[in-house]
Enzyme design. Structure first.
Site, PDB file in Angstrom:
ATOM      1  N   SER A 191       0.848  -1.199   0.000  1.00  0.00           N
ATOM      2  CA  SER A 191       0.000   0.000   0.000  1.00  0.00           C
ATOM      3  C   SER A 191       0.874   1.237   0.000  1.00  0.00           C
ATOM      4  O   SER A 191       2.012   1.217   0.483  1.00  0.00           O
ATOM      5  CB  SER A 191      -0.898   0.007   1.236  1.00  0.00           C
ATOM      6  OG  SER A 191      -1.571   1.246   1.372  1.00  0.00           O
ATOM      7  N   TYR A 201      -3.178  -0.798  10.415  1.00  0.00           N
ATOM      8  CA  TYR A 201      -3.111  -1.123   8.987  1.00  0.00           C
ATOM      9  C   TYR A 201      -1.778  -0.679   8.384  1.00  0.00           C
ATOM     10  O   TYR A 201      -1.082  -1.448   7.709  1.00  0.00           O
ATOM     11  CB  TYR A 201      -4.272  -0.459   8.253  1.00  0.00           C
ATOM     12  CG  TYR A 201      -4.263  -0.660   6.749  1.00  0.00           C
ATOM     13  CD1 TYR A 201      -4.743  -1.839   6.193  1.00  0.00           C
ATOM     14  CD2 TYR A 201      -3.783   0.336   5.893  1.00  0.00           C
ATOM     15  CE1 TYR A 201      -4.743  -2.018   4.811  1.00  0.00           C
ATOM     16  CE2 TYR A 201      -3.780   0.158   4.516  1.00  0.00           C
ATOM     17  CZ  TYR A 201      -4.258  -1.017   3.988  1.00  0.00           C
ATOM     18  OH  TYR A 201      -4.241  -1.198   2.628  1.00  0.00           O
TER      19      TYR A 201
END
Length: 676
Positions: free
Chosen positions: A553, A566
């Site tokens: 990400s 996350y």
């Protein structure tokens, strides 16, 4: 029904039953009259299954259409059996209109036989008589004067002349047994022809059942008895990647595993080494299974490391023997040797591994060897199995006409022969990635916790010859191992693994619980570690290199609010890429990452609550989140799952063969995420 409609219907019925013929085996024809569009006059035509087609799925587009007068006129210019291959090119001058599919080598047989409808099939029962040492006598005993024996002759124009002469000389005959090959039947109507074909097959099967001895493969050998199913499949999964690596010495292959009762019974009896060494006989069989299989000579209870070492020795011997076979029979005008690796590997007590250029080819090769086992059983039950000799096999395997058929195949896709395992593949980025990899020729294992959704994706991609579904929770070590075993049994191993499974919980630090933290890290940090470790084991066993791709990400680089769990686990994954690239490079395994940002549409993560959480952080409606993310990028474009899939393909297609340890941004341009 029209002549063509009748032919297609008959072909589909015959081809649907494996007792009648094997996949893509045999051919059917019908003769009739149509109007020549150039002259407006009636013209006699023949419609016949074209080269490479399959009877069970035949459509009108798969038929070759020829003028009967021109085809039969070729008898007047036939130069003799030594030059009969020249007649194949002459068939092009007999085509009617656009001609349809390419005529097969059996076209002359269909045209020269004086019957309106002709079937040529490869039933196991018929080939059993055709390969028996005294097949001519057995044919007489089985059929009387209703079916005639034809000694072995390579398919071609002369065989067509021979069968035409036999039919003319035996007006009561409904067909013939072709020595070493199969059967041919004929009839005045499509119904009669089909009935004659089925009569020959049924009568041969009944004869073998009535007169055959009960132990055609000899006594059982206790040490070769099948392992219990769970142990058998565990051993098969361990051997599959090793074997796939060996048989990919000349070119990469896809594998298929079969542990059917037919295979296990054959391998559990004393005569299987002798019979396997004789090889198959029907040309359709050995063209796909090679001249003979490779057979392990150790019991299934032998230690795994001992079995692996013996397989390596046997593979080296097989390659030497195959090269000697090629050099023994090759002539100056023979095509080059296509590869010395086996297509079939038999492991007593475990099963059969078959290999090919794609999953369907590998599966079909195994099906053909099952046909061959049935043929051996039938022939040995009433006589002695005696296939055509090696020289004849070589003449067909390295026939220029077969070489021409291979040249007609389309160019392989970029990921042909590659096997991919994608986690989280039932939705979002994973589904898009699986779809793109399959479209580029890969076989794909759809790994996901949602078993029903995974099965649906596998069906969408084409089913077992393209994709299989595996129910797996990547946090569970045993389930990850099971997923890779499933890949080994379905396709022989893996070459390309995409760590995509993930989820996200968007909370400020003070609201993030230990459970939140553990869940994020279990699924992505631990999960990708477990998947990569199992992938590396299989890739090293194969010895063919490979790819591991992490879907990380932009958050692995950029710090943002309310996202501690996350983003931290994505940073963990990003560094796994670097660590594994450094460690696995010596094995030819490349490890790279893709850093997407803001993939909202089609995303399982965003649909599961993450979207609402992130929208709340930015003070916007959830429906506006994709557009919001797009506006903060340099390109002002929304990122979709397909864009991430494109990056995975580029990293694994071979164009970046010297790239490892790289993170590719797929974020439409986020300056803060530029890699430094």
């Amino acid at each position: 029904m029209s002549t063509v409609d009748e032919l297609i219907a008959r072909s589909n019925r015959l081809g649907a039953d494996p007792a009648n013929t094997n996949y893509a085996g045999g051919n059917t024809s019908a003769k009739g009259r149509d109007t020549d569009p150039a002259t407006g006059q009636p013209v006699d035509l023949m419609w016949v299954k074209g080269s490479g087609g399959d009877l069970g799925t035949l459509t009108p587009d798969g038929l070759a259409v020829l003028r009967l007068d021109r085809l039969r006129a070729l008898q007047d210019v036939y130069p003799g059996v030594e030059r009969e291959d020249e007649m194949v090119a002459a068939l092009d001058y007999c085509l009617h209109g656009k001609g349809g599919a390419a005529p097969s080598i059996d076209t002359a047989m269909h045209g020269l036989v004086d019957a309106a409808h002709v079937d040529h099939l490869h039933p196991d029962a018929g080939i059993a008589l055709a390969t028996a040492a005294d097949g001519d006598e057995l044919t007489q005993r089985c059929f009387g004067d209703r079916v005639v024996w034809v000694p072995w002759r390579r398919p071609g124009f002369q065989l067509g002349l021979d069968i035409a002469a036999i039919k003319a000389a035996h007006p009561r005959a409904i067909g013939c047994i072709l020595g070493g090959h199969g059967i041919t039947a004929w009839g005045d109507t499509s119904e009669e022809c089909e009935a004659h074909s089925l009569e020959i097959i049924r009568t041969a099967a009944e004869f073998l059942a009535a007169h055959g001895k009960p132990d055609p493969f000899g006594p059982a050998v206790p040490e070769y008895a099948p392992l219990p199913e769970a142990q058998r499949r565990e051993r098969a999964a361990a051997l599959a990647p090793v074997l796939r690596g060996l048989v990919s010495t000349d070119r990469r292959q896809v594998g298929h595993f079969t542990d059917s009762e037919v295979v296990l019974d054959f391998l559990a009896h004393r005569e299987h080494p002798r019979l396997a060494a004789l090889g198959t006989s029907c040309p359709d069989h050995f063209l796909r299974t090679k001249v003979r299989p490779m057979v392990l000579d150790l019991p299934p209870t032998a230690p795994l490391d001992e079995v692996v070492e013996r397989l390596r020795e046997l593979h080296a011997e097989y390659r030497e023997d195959y090269r000697a076979y090629y050099e023994r029979y090759a002539t100056p005008d023979s095509p080059p040797m296509r590869g010395a690796d086996p297509a079939i590997v038999l492991v007593p007590g475990v099963g059969m591994f078959s290999f090919g250029a794609d999953a369907q080819t590998a599966r079909v090769a195994g099906e053909f060897y099952v046909n061959a086992i049935n043929v051996m059983r039938g022939a040995e039950s009433v006589s002695r199995y005696e296939p055509i000799d090696e020289r004849e096999k070589f003449r067909i395997e390295y026939w220029e006409l077969e070489e021409a058929k291979l040249r007609r195949r389309p160019e392989p896709k970029p990921l042909a022969t590659r096997v991919a395992l994608v986690t989280g593949a039932a939705s979002g980025i994973g589904k898009a990635t699986a779809r793109r990899l399959a479209a580029e020729g890969a076989c794909v294992v759809i790994a996901d916790r949602d078993a029903d959704a995974a099965e649906e994706v596998a069906r969408e991609l084409g089913g077992p010859d393209t994709a299989v579904a595996v129910d797996v929770d990547v946090t569970d070590e045993d389930q990850v191992v099971r997923a890779f075993r499933a890949a080994a049994l379905a396709f022989g191993g893996v070459d390309l693994v995409v760590n995509n499974a993930g989820l996200s919980i968007s909370k400020p630090l003070l609201e993030t619980t230990v459970d939140d933290w553990d869940l994020q890290h279990d699924v992505m940090a631990r999960g990708s570690f477990l998947v990569s470790r199992e992938a590396a084991r299989m890739l090293v066993a194969q010895g063919q290199g490979g790819d591991i791709v992490y879907i990380t990400s932009k958050n692995s680089v950029v710090a943002g609010p309310n996202n501690i769990a996350y983003s931290a686990t994505k940073a963990d994954q990003a560094h796994q890429v670097r660590l594994l690239a450094a460690e696995l490079g010596e094995h030819g395994i490349r490890v790279n990452g893709v850093n997407p940002d803001g993939v909202v549409r089609g995303s399982g993560i965003f649909a599961g609550g993450w979207g609402a959480q992130r929208a709340a952080v930015y003070g916007i409606e959830e429906s506006e989140l994709g557009a919001f993310y797009a506006q903060r990028t340099l390109l002002k474009r929304e990122v979709l799952p397909e864009h991430v899939a494109n990056a995975v393909f580029v990293l694994t297609s071979g164009e970046l063969s010297h790239t490892t340890g790289l993170h590719v941004p797929v974020d439409a341009g986020v300056a803060a995420a530029f890699l430094r």
